[in-house]
Scaffold this motif. Structure first.
Motif, PDB file in Angstrom:
ATOM      1  N   ALA A 270      -5.233 -12.172   3.808  1.00  0.00           N
ATOM      2  CA  ALA A 270      -6.121 -11.246   4.522  1.00  0.00           C
ATOM      3  C   ALA A 270      -5.336 -10.013   4.928  1.00  0.00           C
ATOM      4  CB  ALA A 270      -6.717 -11.927   5.751  1.00  0.00           C
ATOM      5  N   PHE A 271      -5.816  -8.847   4.491  1.00  0.00           N
ATOM      6  CA  PHE A 271      -5.189  -7.556   4.774  1.00  0.00           C
ATOM      7  C   PHE A 271      -6.013  -6.765   5.779  1.00  0.00           C
ATOM      8  CE2 PHE A 271      -3.285  -8.092   0.548  1.00  0.00           C
ATOM      9  CZ  PHE A 271      -2.073  -7.414   0.634  1.00  0.00           C
ATOM     10  N   PRO A 272      -5.367  -6.074   6.714  1.00  0.00           N
ATOM     11  CA  PRO A 272      -6.071  -5.060   7.500  1.00  0.00           C
ATOM     12  C   PRO A 272      -6.048  -3.735   6.717  1.00  0.00           C
ATOM     13  CG  PRO A 272      -3.813  -5.151   8.231  1.00  0.00           C
ATOM     14  CD  PRO A 272      -3.964  -6.188   7.120  1.00  0.00           C
ATOM     15  N   ALA A 273      -6.602  -2.701   7.272  1.00  0.00           N
ATOM     16  CA  ALA A 273      -6.531  -1.358   6.672  1.00  0.00           C
ATOM     17  C   ALA A 273      -5.209  -0.726   7.128  1.00  0.00           C
ATOM     18  CB  ALA A 273      -7.723  -0.519   7.099  1.00  0.00           C
ATOM     19  N   ILE A 274      -4.167  -0.979   6.365  1.00  0.00           N
ATOM     20  CA  ILE A 274      -2.805  -0.568   6.728  1.00  0.00           C
ATOM     21  C   ILE A 274      -2.712   0.948   6.868  1.00  0.00           C
ATOM     22  CG2 ILE A 274      -0.387  -0.563   5.958  1.00  0.00           C
ATOM     23  CD1 ILE A 274      -1.081  -3.210   4.446  1.00  0.00           C
ATOM     24  N   SER A 275      -2.053   1.381   7.930  1.00  0.00           N
ATOM     25  CA  SER A 275      -1.739   2.787   8.252  1.00  0.00           C
ATOM     26  C   SER A 275      -2.920   3.621   8.722  1.00  0.00           C
ATOM     27  CB  SER A 275      -1.028   3.503   7.084  1.00  0.00           C
ATOM     28  OG  SER A 275       0.299   3.051   6.965  1.00  0.00           O
ATOM     29  N   THR A 276      -4.100   3.026   8.889  1.00  0.00           N
ATOM     30  CA  THR A 276      -5.272   3.833   9.254  1.00  0.00           C
ATOM     31  C   THR A 276      -5.485   3.961  10.756  1.00  0.00           C
ATOM     32  OG1 THR A 276      -6.793   1.949   9.139  1.00  0.00           O
ATOM     33  CG2 THR A 276      -6.455   3.233   7.112  1.00  0.00           C
ATOM     34  N   GLY A 277      -4.708   3.265  11.545  1.00  0.00           N
ATOM     35  CA  GLY A 277      -4.828   3.365  13.003  1.00  0.00           C
ATOM     36  C   GLY A 277      -3.998   4.531  13.520  1.00  0.00           C
ATOM     37  N   VAL A 278      -3.036   4.220  14.363  1.00  0.00           N
ATOM     38  CA  VAL A 278      -2.217   5.273  14.968  1.00  0.00           C
ATOM     39  C   VAL A 278      -1.377   6.020  13.940  1.00  0.00           C
ATOM     40  CG1 VAL A 278      -2.134   4.191  17.245  1.00  0.00           C
ATOM     41  CG2 VAL A 278      -0.326   3.713  15.596  1.00  0.00           C
ATOM     42  N   TYR A 279      -1.196   5.442  12.732  1.00  0.00           N
ATOM     43  CA  TYR A 279      -0.428   6.141  11.692  1.00  0.00           C
ATOM     44  C   TYR A 279      -1.253   7.201  10.976  1.00  0.00           C
ATOM     45  CZ  TYR A 279       3.541   2.934  12.240  1.00  0.00           C
ATOM     46  OH  TYR A 279       4.620   2.226  12.718  1.00  0.00           O
ATOM     47  N   GLY A 280      -2.555   7.265  11.268  1.00  0.00           N
ATOM     48  CA  GLY A 280      -3.387   8.402  10.905  1.00  0.00           C
ATOM     49  C   GLY A 280      -3.816   8.547   9.463  1.00  0.00           C
ATOM     50  N   TRP A 281      -3.654   7.523   8.625  1.00  0.00           N
ATOM     51  CA  TRP A 281      -4.035   7.679   7.214  1.00  0.00           C
ATOM     52  C   TRP A 281      -5.548   7.758   7.110  1.00  0.00           C
ATOM     53  CZ3 TRP A 281       0.269   7.469   3.904  1.00  0.00           C
ATOM     54  CH2 TRP A 281      -0.018   7.822   2.579  1.00  0.00           C
ATOM     55  N   PRO A 282      -6.079   8.749   6.390  1.00  0.00           N
ATOM     56  CA  PRO A 282      -7.535   8.853   6.213  1.00  0.00           C
ATOM     57  C   PRO A 282      -8.107   7.593   5.543  1.00  0.00           C
ATOM     58  CG  PRO A 282      -6.447  10.879   5.531  1.00  0.00           C
ATOM     59  CD  PRO A 282      -5.363   9.862   5.757  1.00  0.00           C
ATOM     60  N   LEU A 283      -9.174   7.063   6.111  1.00  0.00           N
ATOM     61  CA  LEU A 283      -9.739   5.788   5.659  1.00  0.00           C
ATOM     62  C   LEU A 283     -10.088   5.756   4.176  1.00  0.00           C
ATOM     63  CD1 LEU A 283     -12.053   4.488   8.504  1.00  0.00           C
ATOM     64  CD2 LEU A 283     -10.324   3.191   7.256  1.00  0.00           C
ATOM     65  N   ASP A 284     -10.769   6.776   3.687  1.00  0.00           N
ATOM     66  CA  ASP A 284     -11.187   6.754   2.285  1.00  0.00           C
ATOM     67  C   ASP A 284      -9.987   6.689   1.343  1.00  0.00           C
ATOM     68  OD1 ASP A 284     -13.956   6.684   2.668  1.00  0.00           O
ATOM     69  OD2 ASP A 284     -14.079   8.859   2.820  1.00  0.00           O
ATOM     70  N   ASP A 285      -8.950   7.439   1.652  1.00  0.00           N
ATOM     71  CA  ASP A 285      -7.753   7.443   0.808  1.00  0.00           C
ATOM     72  C   ASP A 285      -7.007   6.120   0.928  1.00  0.00           C
ATOM     73  OD1 ASP A 285      -6.139   8.891  -1.090  1.00  0.00           O
ATOM     74  OD2 ASP A 285      -4.626   9.070   0.495  1.00  0.00           O
ATOM     75  N   ALA A 286      -6.901   5.580   2.135  1.00  0.00           N
ATOM     76  CA  ALA A 286      -6.231   4.288   2.321  1.00  0.00           C
ATOM     77  C   ALA A 286      -6.963   3.188   1.564  1.00  0.00           C
ATOM     78  CB  ALA A 286      -6.148   3.948   3.804  1.00  0.00           C
TER      79      ALA A 286
END
Length: 169
Positions: free
Chosen positions: A117-133
């Motif tokens: 099970a993976f979370p959406a890595i780097s999309t929280g405080v690391y600011g990666w745009p969701l669609d690109d992540a």
């Protein structure tokens, strides 16, 4: 063939062989997914992370790499910690984000994990745009040879779920 699935919710409530932790390089807990995994998993995870820091990762876990520990009190056998990159508008760090996913699958294969099970890595405080992540995550796990039977993306909110759903199709 590996099955890709999506669910919306709290990754610390998931049942899987391995849960991926979007960790910071210190491996000692923090905010977001990292803090939640450490809190719910209990002290056994932190103890193993401290041992890793004292031995192989004295300077911290490098961005894009992954390492496993016990899952403590979580409903999993292992936690696979990976350090995602901080998003930058001026530097392409997408290779590092892809590496997080590849490395987690490599570690999962070494452990014999069948569900990850993976979370959406780097999309929280690391600011990666969701669609690109979501694009990078889904393309990378699809292109990475693995014995893992199910890769589950566990998305915290509607926006993240929708971004990954568009990529999985």
């Amino acid at each position: 063939m590996t099955r890709l699935t999506l669910t919306q919710g709290d990754i610390t409530r998931e049942s899987a062989d391995a849960l991926v932790n979007a960790a910071n390089s210190a491996l000692l807990g923090g905010g977001g997914v990292d803090g939640a995994i450490h809190r719910r998993g209990g002290p056994a995870i932190l103890e193993e992370c401290r041992r890793l820091r004292a031995s192989r990762f004295g300077g911290g876990l490098p961005t894009g790499r992954a390492v496993a520990t016990t899952a403590g009190e979580l409903n999993a056998r292992w936690v696979i910690h990976t350090v995602g990159p901080v998003w930058s508008a001026t530097e392409d760090r997408s290779g590092l984000l892809a590496s997080c996913h590849r490395e987690c699958l490599r570690v999962a294969d070494e452990l014999g994990a069948r569900t990850v099970a993976f979370p959406a890595i780097s999309t929280g405080v690391y600011g990666w745009p969701l669609d690109d992540a979501a694009r990078i995550a889904v393309e990378t796990v699809r292109d990475t040879p693995t014995a893992v039977e199910e890769i589950r993306f566990v998305l915290f909110d509607d926006r993240a779920y929708a971004a990954f759903a568009r990529r999985i199709g």
